[in-house]
Motif scaffolding. Structure first.
Motif, PDB file in Angstrom:
ATOM      1  N   ALA A  59      28.018  14.597  38.686  1.00  0.00           N
ATOM      2  CA  ALA A  59      27.391  13.392  38.136  1.00  0.00           C
ATOM      3  C   ALA A  59      28.379  12.230  38.098  1.00  0.00           C
ATOM      4  CB  ALA A  59      26.856  13.678  36.740  1.00  0.00           C
ATOM      5  N   LEU A  60      29.605  12.491  37.649  1.00  0.00           N
ATOM      6  CA  LEU A  60      30.622  11.431  37.602  1.00  0.00           C
ATOM      7  C   LEU A  60      30.954  10.906  38.994  1.00  0.00           C
ATOM      8  CD1 LEU A  60      33.134  12.770  34.937  1.00  0.00           C
ATOM      9  CD2 LEU A  60      31.710  10.736  34.760  1.00  0.00           C
ATOM     10  N   LEU A  61      31.069  11.803  39.940  1.00  0.00           N
ATOM     11  CA  LEU A  61      31.396  11.395  41.306  1.00  0.00           C
ATOM     12  C   LEU A  61      30.294  10.529  41.892  1.00  0.00           C
ATOM     13  CD1 LEU A  61      33.683  11.802  43.325  1.00  0.00           C
ATOM     14  CD2 LEU A  61      32.424  13.711  44.260  1.00  0.00           C
ATOM     15  N   GLY A  62      29.047  10.888  41.618  1.00  0.00           N
ATOM     16  CA  GLY A  62      27.930  10.063  42.081  1.00  0.00           C
ATOM     17  C   GLY A  62      27.974   8.672  41.483  1.00  0.00           C
ATOM     18  N   MET A  63      28.284   8.583  40.206  1.00  0.00           N
ATOM     19  CA  MET A  63      28.368   7.281  39.544  1.00  0.00           C
ATOM     20  C   MET A  63      29.499   6.434  40.141  1.00  0.00           C
ATOM     21  SD  MET A  63      29.038   6.428  35.544  1.00  0.00           S
ATOM     22  CE  MET A  63      30.762   6.879  35.600  1.00  0.00           C
ATOM     23  N   PHE A  64      30.674   7.038  40.308  1.00  0.00           N
ATOM     24  CA  PHE A  64      31.802   6.294  40.861  1.00  0.00           C
ATOM     25  C   PHE A  64      31.572   5.920  42.319  1.00  0.00           C
ATOM     26  CE2 PHE A  64      34.313   8.599  37.466  1.00  0.00           C
ATOM     27  CZ  PHE A  64      34.336   7.500  36.619  1.00  0.00           C
ATOM     28  N   ASN A  65      30.868   6.767  43.058  1.00  0.00           N
ATOM     29  CA  ASN A  65      30.546   6.454  44.447  1.00  0.00           C
ATOM     30  C   ASN A  65      29.699   5.190  44.536  1.00  0.00           C
ATOM     31  OD1 ASN A  65      31.724   7.888  46.516  1.00  0.00           O
ATOM     32  ND2 ASN A  65      30.325   9.608  46.325  1.00  0.00           N
ATOM     33  N   THR A  66      28.743   5.036  43.630  1.00  0.00           N
ATOM     34  CA  THR A  66      27.912   3.828  43.663  1.00  0.00           C
ATOM     35  C   THR A  66      28.721   2.595  43.284  1.00  0.00           C
ATOM     36  OG1 THR A  66      27.141   4.208  41.403  1.00  0.00           O
ATOM     37  CG2 THR A  66      25.764   5.059  43.187  1.00  0.00           C
ATOM     38  N   ILE A  67      29.683   2.735  42.391  1.00  0.00           N
ATOM     39  CA  ILE A  67      30.510   1.593  41.988  1.00  0.00           C
ATOM     40  C   ILE A  67      31.401   1.131  43.142  1.00  0.00           C
ATOM     41  CG2 ILE A  67      32.419   0.886  40.479  1.00  0.00           C
ATOM     42  CD1 ILE A  67      31.220   2.757  38.345  1.00  0.00           C
ATOM     43  N   PHE A  68      31.990   2.071  43.861  1.00  0.00           N
ATOM     44  CA  PHE A  68      32.944   1.742  44.917  1.00  0.00           C
ATOM     45  C   PHE A  68      32.340   1.823  46.316  1.00  0.00           C
ATOM     46  CE2 PHE A  68      35.686   3.172  41.410  1.00  0.00           C
ATOM     47  CZ  PHE A  68      36.522   2.072  41.312  1.00  0.00           C
ATOM     48  N   ASP A  69      31.038   1.896  46.429  1.00  0.00           N
ATOM     49  CA  ASP A  69      30.380   2.046  47.728  1.00  0.00           C
ATOM     50  C   ASP A  69      30.669   0.850  48.632  1.00  0.00           C
ATOM     51  OD1 ASP A  69      28.796   3.406  49.578  1.00  0.00           O
ATOM     52  OD2 ASP A  69      27.035   2.206  49.034  1.00  0.00           O
ATOM     53  N   GLY A  70      31.212   1.105  49.801  1.00  0.00           N
ATOM     54  CA  GLY A  70      31.480   0.060  50.787  1.00  0.00           C
ATOM     55  C   GLY A  70      32.724  -0.760  50.512  1.00  0.00           C
ATOM     56  N   TYR A 128      40.602   2.355  60.806  1.00  0.00           N
ATOM     57  CA  TYR A 128      40.652   3.643  60.119  1.00  0.00           C
ATOM     58  C   TYR A 128      41.793   3.755  59.119  1.00  0.00           C
ATOM     59  CZ  TYR A 128      37.005   5.074  63.289  1.00  0.00           C
ATOM     60  OH  TYR A 128      35.823   5.163  63.963  1.00  0.00           O
ATOM     61  N   THR A 129      42.598   2.716  58.996  1.00  0.00           N
ATOM     62  CA  THR A 129      43.613   2.722  57.941  1.00  0.00           C
ATOM     63  C   THR A 129      43.026   2.247  56.615  1.00  0.00           C
ATOM     64  OG1 THR A 129      44.384   0.511  58.527  1.00  0.00           O
ATOM     65  CG2 THR A 129      45.513   2.382  59.559  1.00  0.00           C
ATOM     66  N   ASP A 130      41.785   1.733  56.636  1.00  0.00           N
ATOM     67  CA  ASP A 130      41.089   1.405  55.389  1.00  0.00           C
ATOM     68  C   ASP A 130      40.700   2.701  54.699  1.00  0.00           C
ATOM     69  OD1 ASP A 130      41.284  -1.281  55.942  1.00  0.00           O
ATOM     70  OD2 ASP A 130      39.227  -1.479  56.693  1.00  0.00           O
ATOM     71  N   CYS A 131      40.826   2.714  53.390  1.00  0.00           N
ATOM     72  CA  CYS A 131      40.594   3.935  52.633  1.00  0.00           C
ATOM     73  C   CYS A 131      39.427   3.744  51.673  1.00  0.00           C
ATOM     74  CB  CYS A 131      41.861   4.285  51.860  1.00  0.00           C
ATOM     75  SG  CYS A 131      41.735   5.772  50.874  1.00  0.00           S
ATOM     76  N   SER A 132      38.544   4.719  51.644  1.00  0.00           N
ATOM     77  CA  SER A 132      37.392   4.666  50.746  1.00  0.00           C
ATOM     78  C   SER A 132      37.742   5.336  49.412  1.00  0.00           C
ATOM     79  CB  SER A 132      36.200   5.385  51.373  1.00  0.00           C
ATOM     80  OG  SER A 132      36.466   6.761  51.480  1.00  0.00           O
ATOM     81  N   PHE A 133      36.856   5.151  48.437  1.00  0.00           N
ATOM     82  CA  PHE A 133      37.045   5.719  47.100  1.00  0.00           C
ATOM     83  C   PHE A 133      37.229   7.229  47.144  1.00  0.00           C
ATOM     84  CE2 PHE A 133      34.594   8.143  43.966  1.00  0.00           C
ATOM     85  CZ  PHE A 133      35.423   8.001  42.868  1.00  0.00           C
ATOM     86  N   ILE A 134      36.343   7.907  47.856  1.00  0.00           N
ATOM     87  CA  ILE A 134      36.316   9.363  47.796  1.00  0.00           C
ATOM     88  C   ILE A 134      37.621   9.983  48.290  1.00  0.00           C
ATOM     89  CG2 ILE A 134      35.184   9.749  50.022  1.00  0.00           C
ATOM     90  CD1 ILE A 134      34.384  11.664  46.849  1.00  0.00           C
ATOM     91  N   PHE A 135      38.206   9.419  49.333  1.00  0.00           N
ATOM     92  CA  PHE A 135      39.446   9.958  49.888  1.00  0.00           C
ATOM     93  C   PHE A 135      40.595   9.792  48.899  1.00  0.00           C
ATOM     94  CE2 PHE A 135      43.159   9.733  52.828  1.00  0.00           C
ATOM     95  CZ  PHE A 135      43.044  10.996  53.362  1.00  0.00           C
ATOM     96  N   LEU A 136      40.741   8.606  48.342  1.00  0.00           N
ATOM     97  CA  LEU A 136      41.813   8.364  47.380  1.00  0.00           C
ATOM     98  C   LEU A 136      41.608   9.198  46.121  1.00  0.00           C
ATOM     99  CD1 LEU A 136      44.384   6.806  46.770  1.00  0.00           C
ATOM    100  CD2 LEU A 136      42.973   4.966  45.839  1.00  0.00           C
ATOM    101  N   TYR A 137      40.376   9.328  45.686  1.00  0.00           N
ATOM    102  CA  TYR A 137      40.069  10.123  44.500  1.00  0.00           C
ATOM    103  C   TYR A 137      40.425  11.596  44.721  1.00  0.00           C
ATOM    104  CZ  TYR A 137      37.434  12.413  40.806  1.00  0.00           C
ATOM    105  OH  TYR A 137      37.084  13.199  39.754  1.00  0.00           O
TER     106      TYR A 137
END
Length: 161
Positions: free
Chosen positions: A98-109, A136-145
């Motif tokens: 649930a937390l991951l889903g919430m944070f994914n929406t906050i940091f989406d894109g 590909y050097t740009d990093c998304s939320f999920i990878f850093l998390y």
């Protein structure tokens, strides 16, 4: 971008602490966990002593059967301890999904960090998840998390040993 990266590191530390807190409340402070852990430690020591004693002499089939019986009892107690831990792991799994889903929406894109390397193609799907462009050097939320959480957990596991 640096603010987002710091926030994600903070989030991963907080979720790791929350996880450890849930484990403490649901598992580590319970009497059944303490009892099983103590029993397993005693059985392990006894089993080691028996193995050393049997190893010194040629053992009879009676001694081997006792040793096998002790090993089976130890395995059974380890399974029971695993079941005690599993209940809390299910609770933690649902909570963090649930937390991951919430944070994914906050940091989406959002690009939250810039990697000093280009990830191998196998990891690009995670590191560049939901990001526009082909840098590909740009990093998304999920990878850093995931990286931060793995690091924090590794440190907390070594501190608990």
């Amino acid at each position: 971008m640096i603010e987002d990266a710091i926030l994600i590191v903070f989030i991963s530390i907080c979720t790791a602490l929350l996880s450890e807190g849930i484990l403490y409340v649901l598992v580590y402070r319970t009497e059944s966990y303490k009892r099983l852990k103590l029993v397993i430690e005693k059985q392990s020591k006894k089993l080691e002593k028996k193995k050393d004693a049997i190893g010194d002499f040629t053992s009879s089939s009676g001694q081997k059967k006792k040793l096998e019986k002790a090993e089976e009892k130890l395995k059974e107690d380890n399974r029971e301890l695993t079941m005690v831990k599993m209940k809390s792991m299910v609770v933690i799994g649902f909570t963090f999904t649930a937390l991951l889903g919430m944070f994914n929406t906050i940091f989406d894109g959002k690009v939250v960090a810039k990697l000093p390397f280009e990830p191998i193609p196998l990891l690009r799907g995670i590191s560049h998840r939901n990001l526009m462009g082909s840098d590909y050097t740009d990093c998304s939320f999920i990878f850093l998390y995931i990286l931060c959480t793995m690091s924090v957990r590794e440190v907390s596991i070594h501190d608990n040993l």
